[in-house]
Design a protein around this motif. Sequence first.
Motif, mmCIF file in Angstrom:
data_model
loop_
_atom_site.group_PDB
_atom_site.id
_atom_site.type_symbol
_atom_site.label_atom_id
_atom_site.label_comp_id
_atom_site.label_asym_id
_atom_site.label_seq_id
_atom_site.Cartn_x
_atom_site.Cartn_y
_atom_site.Cartn_z
ATOM 1 N N LYS A 1 1.191 -1.046 -0.130
ATOM 2 C CA LYS A 1 0.048 -0.415 -0.054
ATOM 3 C C LYS A 1 0.723 1.388 -0.269
ATOM 4 O O LYS A 1 1.068 1.929 0.807
ATOM 5 C CB LYS A 1 -0.750 0.140 1.054
ATOM 6 N N ALA A 2 1.820 1.232 -1.014
ATOM 7 C CA ALA A 2 2.458 2.553 -1.483
ATOM 8 C C ALA A 2 2.843 3.004 -2.842
ATOM 9 O O ALA A 2 2.930 2.087 -3.431
ATOM 10 C CB ALA A 2 3.629 2.549 -0.436
ATOM 11 N N VAL A 3 3.247 4.583 -2.749
ATOM 12 C CA VAL A 3 3.554 4.233 -4.289
ATOM 13 C C VAL A 3 5.431 4.536 -3.908
ATOM 14 O O VAL A 3 6.111 5.122 -2.959
ATOM 15 C CB VAL A 3 3.244 6.190 -3.705
ATOM 16 N N VAL A 4 5.687 3.749 -4.693
ATOM 17 C CA VAL A 4 7.023 3.268 -4.995
ATOM 18 C C VAL A 4 7.834 3.379 -5.969
ATOM 19 O O VAL A 4 9.370 3.549 -5.608
ATOM 20 C CB VAL A 4 7.801 1.872 -5.042
ATOM 21 N N GLY A 5 7.134 3.972 -7.526
ATOM 22 C CA GLY A 5 8.164 4.540 -8.733
ATOM 23 C C GLY A 5 7.083 5.177 -9.383
ATOM 24 O O GLY A 5 5.852 5.766 -9.372
ATOM 25 N N ILE A 6 7.736 6.124 -10.790
ATOM 26 C CA ILE A 6 7.617 6.628 -10.704
ATOM 27 C C ILE A 6 8.053 6.400 -12.359
ATOM 28 O O ILE A 6 8.499 6.019 -13.009
ATOM 29 C CB ILE A 6 8.282 7.526 -11.646
ATOM 30 N N VAL A 7 6.233 6.014 -12.955
ATOM 31 C CA VAL A 7 6.295 5.515 -14.523
ATOM 32 C C VAL A 7 6.111 6.172 -15.443
ATOM 33 O O VAL A 7 5.393 7.341 -15.711
ATOM 34 C CB VAL A 7 5.631 4.577 -14.816
ATOM 35 N N GLU A 8 6.220 5.993 -17.425
ATOM 36 C CA GLU A 8 6.670 7.052 -18.479
ATOM 37 C C GLU A 8 4.835 6.315 -18.908
ATOM 38 O O GLU A 8 5.464 5.121 -19.709
ATOM 39 C CB GLU A 8 7.727 7.288 -18.546
ATOM 40 N N VAL A 9 3.887 6.735 -19.687
ATOM 41 C CA VAL A 9 3.408 6.564 -21.232
ATOM 42 C C VAL A 9 4.075 6.078 -22.447
ATOM 43 O O VAL A 9 4.531 7.495 -22.373
ATOM 44 C CB VAL A 9 2.385 6.815 -21.037
ATOM 45 N N ILE A 10 4.478 5.253 -22.504
ATOM 46 C CA ILE A 10 5.334 4.777 -24.174
ATOM 47 C C ILE A 10 4.258 5.043 -25.194
ATOM 48 O O ILE A 10 5.096 4.674 -26.515
ATOM 49 C CB ILE A 10 6.531 4.601 -23.579
ATOM 50 N N ALA A 11 4.023 4.424 -24.944
ATOM 51 C CA ALA A 11 2.772 4.250 -25.744
ATOM 52 C C ALA A 11 1.674 4.366 -25.922
ATOM 53 O O ALA A 11 0.614 4.088 -24.784
ATOM 54 C CB ALA A 11 2.479 2.751 -26.160
ATOM 55 N N GLU A 12 0.286 5.289 -26.697
ATOM 56 C CA GLU A 12 -0.735 5.094 -26.255
ATOM 57 C C GLU A 12 -1.892 4.038 -26.503
ATOM 58 O O GLU A 12 -1.400 3.137 -27.084
ATOM 59 C CB GLU A 12 -1.235 6.444 -27.675
ATOM 60 N N SER A 13 -3.278 3.900 -25.510
ATOM 61 C CA SER A 13 -4.221 3.224 -26.092
ATOM 62 C C SER A 13 -4.211 2.444 -27.169
ATOM 63 O O SER A 13 -4.186 2.491 -28.112
ATOM 64 C CB SER A 13 -5.301 4.000 -25.476
#
Length: 138
Positions: free
Chosen positions: A58-70
């Motif tokens: 139950k914790a925010v552990v990292g940061i991600v980036e969107v690399i391909a749209e839907s």
Amino acid sequence: MQYWLFKSEPSTWSWEDQVAKGEAGEEWDGVRNYQARNNMRLMKTGDLGFFYHSQSEKAVVGIVEVIAESHPDSTTDDARWDCVDIRAVKEVPQAVTLEQIKGDLRLSEMALVKNTRLSVQPVTADEWSIVLELAGEK
DNA sequence: GCCAACGTTGGC
DNA sequence: GCCAACGTTGGC
């Protein structure tokens, strides 16, 4: 530029699994909820998101980036389900727990608090920077 | 492991 | 189109 939060059970798909995929990233597949899917359809390449571990951590552990749209979810033939691809950007210096988020009045409107069961949720710019601050990221 | 919240399904 | 039944998620 929009911000998001991706929720996952570590036993199913963890931050470590995500990091292991490196720059190539991975589909955020398996979502079978319309609201979550609709959020993914709104995502643009370059949008950032928090990676949240539900259940035990139950914790925010990292940061991600969107690399391909839907695009269609490759794990189903059902045309209703789409997903995006994301890659791990970095681990946060300190995980931000649900307890901390619930304890911060400025974050009382977060979907994480108000709509616990939604697995892909939007995060406002304000919430983004507050959580980053709690994570020791700035 | 339990249970509340909530989304989905299917009968009418 | 409503609503009861059921399944799933996620916090505790």
